[in-house]
Write an enzyme that holds these catalytic residues in place. Sequence first.
Site, PDB file in Angstrom:
ATOM      1  N   CYS A   1       3.434  -6.125  15.907  1.00 31.90           N
ATOM      2  CA  CYS A   1       2.719  -5.220  16.812  1.00 31.90           C
ATOM      3  C   CYS A   1       1.220  -5.519  16.689  1.00 31.90           C
ATOM      4  O   CYS A   1       0.659  -5.422  15.596  1.00 31.90           O
ATOM      5  CB  CYS A   1       3.011  -3.762  16.462  1.00 31.90           C
ATOM      6  SG  CYS A   1       4.772  -3.367  16.482  1.00 31.90           S
TER       7      CYS A   1
ATOM      8  N   CYS B   1      -1.926   1.822   8.056  1.00 23.02           N
ATOM      9  CA  CYS B   1      -1.003   0.848   7.483  1.00 23.02           C
ATOM     10  C   CYS B   1      -1.592  -0.570   7.394  1.00 23.02           C
ATOM     11  O   CYS B   1      -1.987  -1.146   8.389  1.00 23.02           O
ATOM     12  CB  CYS B   1       0.182   0.934   8.422  1.00 23.02           C
ATOM     13  SG  CYS B   1       1.366  -0.307   8.422  1.00 23.02           S
TER      14      CYS B   1
ATOM     15  N   CYS C   1      -1.472  -3.198  14.862  1.00 32.94           N
ATOM     16  CA  CYS C   1      -1.194  -2.747  13.494  1.00 32.94           C
ATOM     17  C   CYS C   1      -1.678  -3.783  12.483  1.00 32.94           C
ATOM     18  O   CYS C   1      -1.415  -4.981  12.633  1.00 32.94           O
ATOM     19  CB  CYS C   1       0.314  -2.525  13.350  1.00 32.94           C
ATOM     20  SG  CYS C   1       0.838  -2.227  11.657  1.00 32.94           S
TER      21      CYS C   1
ATOM     22  N   CYS D   1       3.275   8.360   1.639  1.00 30.90           N
ATOM     23  CA  CYS D   1       3.661   7.340   2.619  1.00 30.90           C
ATOM     24  C   CYS D   1       3.843   6.018   1.875  1.00 30.90           C
ATOM     25  O   CYS D   1       2.910   5.539   1.235  1.00 30.90           O
ATOM     26  CB  CYS D   1       2.550   7.247   3.665  1.00 30.90           C
ATOM     27  SG  CYS D   1       2.786   5.914   4.835  1.00 30.90           S
TER      28      CYS D   1
ATOM     29  N   CYS E   1       4.959  -7.538   7.521  1.00 33.73           N
ATOM     30  CA  CYS E   1       5.925  -7.067   8.516  1.00 33.73           C
ATOM     31  C   CYS E   1       6.131  -8.164   9.554  1.00 33.73           C
ATOM     32  O   CYS E   1       5.190  -8.874   9.898  1.00 33.73           O
ATOM     33  CB  CYS E   1       5.405  -5.803   9.206  1.00 33.73           C
ATOM     34  SG  CYS E   1       6.579  -5.053  10.354  1.00 33.73           S
TER      35      CYS E   1
ATOM     36  N   GLU F   1       0.822  -1.202   0.000  1.00 37.59           N
ATOM     37  CA  GLU F   1       0.000   0.000   0.000  1.00 37.59           C
ATOM     38  C   GLU F   1       0.862   1.261   0.000  1.00 37.59           C
ATOM     39  O   GLU F   1       1.962   1.254   0.534  1.00 37.59           O
ATOM     40  CB  GLU F   1      -0.881   0.031   1.260  1.00 37.59           C
ATOM     41  CG  GLU F   1      -1.839  -1.122   1.297  1.00 37.59           C
ATOM     42  CD  GLU F   1      -2.633  -1.193   2.592  1.00 37.59           C
ATOM     43  OE1 GLU F   1      -2.710  -0.184   3.311  1.00 37.59           O
ATOM     44  OE2 GLU F   1      -3.167  -2.278   2.863  1.00 37.59           O
TER      45      GLU F   1
HETATM   46  N1  SAH Z   1       7.517  -0.257  11.068  1.00 38.94           N
HETATM   47  C1  SAH Z   1       7.631   1.158  11.163  1.00 38.94           C
HETATM   48  C2  SAH Z   1       6.799   1.926  10.155  1.00 38.94           C
HETATM   49  C3  SAH Z   1       5.406   1.450   9.883  1.00 38.94           C
HETATM   50  S1  SAH Z   1       3.940   2.107  10.533  1.00 38.94           S
HETATM   51  C4  SAH Z   1       7.311   1.617  12.551  1.00 38.94           C
HETATM   52  O1  SAH Z   1       6.912   0.792  13.357  1.00 38.94           O
HETATM   53  O2  SAH Z   1       7.485   2.791  12.853  1.00 38.94           O
HETATM   54  C5  SAH Z   1       4.010   3.812  10.796  1.00 38.94           C
HETATM   55  C6  SAH Z   1       3.395   4.210  12.126  1.00 38.94           C
HETATM   56  O3  SAH Z   1       1.989   3.897  12.190  1.00 38.94           O
HETATM   57  C7  SAH Z   1       4.033   3.519  13.316  1.00 38.94           C
HETATM   58  O4  SAH Z   1       4.218   4.462  14.338  1.00 38.94           O
HETATM   59  C8  SAH Z   1       2.971   2.528  13.709  1.00 38.94           C
HETATM   60  O5  SAH Z   1       3.113   2.109  15.036  1.00 38.94           O
HETATM   61  C9  SAH Z   1       1.707   3.312  13.429  1.00 38.94           C
HETATM   62  N2  SAH Z   1       0.486   2.502  13.336  1.00 38.94           N
HETATM   63  C10 SAH Z   1       0.336   1.266  12.830  1.00 38.94           C
HETATM   64  N3  SAH Z   1      -0.940   0.869  12.932  1.00 38.94           N
HETATM   65  C11 SAH Z   1      -1.626   1.879  13.483  1.00 38.94           C
HETATM   66  C12 SAH Z   1      -2.979   2.079  13.833  1.00 38.94           C
HETATM   67  N4  SAH Z   1      -3.868   1.126  13.627  1.00 38.94           N
HETATM   68  N5  SAH Z   1      -3.344   3.240  14.399  1.00 38.94           N
HETATM   69  C13 SAH Z   1      -2.409   4.218  14.605  1.00 38.94           C
HETATM   70  N6  SAH Z   1      -1.111   4.098  14.296  1.00 38.94           N
HETATM   71  C14 SAH Z   1      -0.713   2.940  13.746  1.00 38.94           C
END
Ligand code: SAH
Length: 356
Positions: free
Chosen positions: A117, A337, A120, A106, A113, A93
């Site tokens: 987490c 994401c 996410c 972005c 990944c 995406e």
């Molecule tokens: N792997 C990297 C970049 C990917 S995501 C990282 O962890 O930073 C970019 C940002 O979006 C990260 O801060 C991630 O924690 C956040 N993110 C992912 N899913 C989310 C969600 N459902 N709501 C809010 N932020 C989210």
Amino acid sequence: MSRPNLLDLSRDQLTATLTGWGQPAYRAAQIENWLYKQHAASVDEMTSLPKALRQRLADEFVVQPLSMVTALESADGFTRKSLFALPDGREIEAVLMRYDKRNTLCISTQAGCAMDCPFCATGQMGFMRNLTAGEIVAQVLIYARQLGAEGKHVTNIVFMGMGEPLANYAETWKAIRRLNDPDGFNLGARNMTLSTVGLVSAIRQMSKEPEQVGLAVSLHAPDDELRNTIVPINRRFPLAMLLEAVRDYIILTHRRVTFEYALMDHLNDSEAQADQLAQLLDGLLCHVNLIPLNPTPGSPWSGSSDERVYAFRDRLKAAGIPTTVRLRRGIDIAAGCGQLHNAHSQQRKAAPNPEV
Ligand code: SAH
């Protein structure tokens, strides 16, 4: 074997290929101009090249490795999200966010990944593979072409799409250099920001890179116990170790670091946790970006209320930590994401293509 991606070739590799075909070396500059300045999507558009060369390039290389699966525009027209298929069928995406003067893109660095987490959407789908530098750059070129048709440009790039950029270090940096290169896409490194879950050794490596790319770190919790659950890699790189690497990064680069903090209702959003966070970041040249969680179907947590978000922000600000609340952009088009991919595969499961 699928054909190699033309965007994966360095200038030297491209020149060597062309001279190997009996072409003059200046063709490499012409082709790079078509790719990175004109944003050509196929060799047919490269009209300054002889026809036979265009044919050979088309026979031996892929010029644009991404095909559009679906694209969604938010109701306010400010956010556009696309789901792209790679040549092997994997999906990634990329999201365009239009602001007053900026067009921020972005982009993804991995399909899926491995960081796991739980809040996410990409984390929930697991890891498929690393993207090549060409596949990373291709996302930018597609959007640059779309914006170009409106007389606009990509002004900023954030590596905050699918994947952990520092877990795909070499290809991500190859992409950054190509995007930064005056003969390539020619975007200032200061207009790019890389977001990491907190891979300590890679942050240390990044602090020695000459390109002045911004660093954002996904913190999400002010103590190890909570962060171990929300950001599992914390077990390997706990907060003290992470913040030491960030402190050293700031000393070496003199650049302000952004901490991202997704606010989850009654999990990490209390005023006491804001105080703890302020203490943790005390004295660091940093900025905190608060974003209410954009809840995913698989996530046990929901986003904090506006009231709790602003109370958390005020607490940090009172402690002298520069803090902003990030607007919820594109929430109506699953712009978080990995969310579009998941929504799309749900749809495909629910409504199988009648022609298949
Ligand atoms: N792997 C990297 C970049 C990917 S995501 C990282 O962890 O930073 C970019 C940002 O979006 C990260 O801060 C991630 O924690 C956040 N993110 C992912 N899913 C989310 C969600 N459902 N709501 C809010 N932020 C989210």
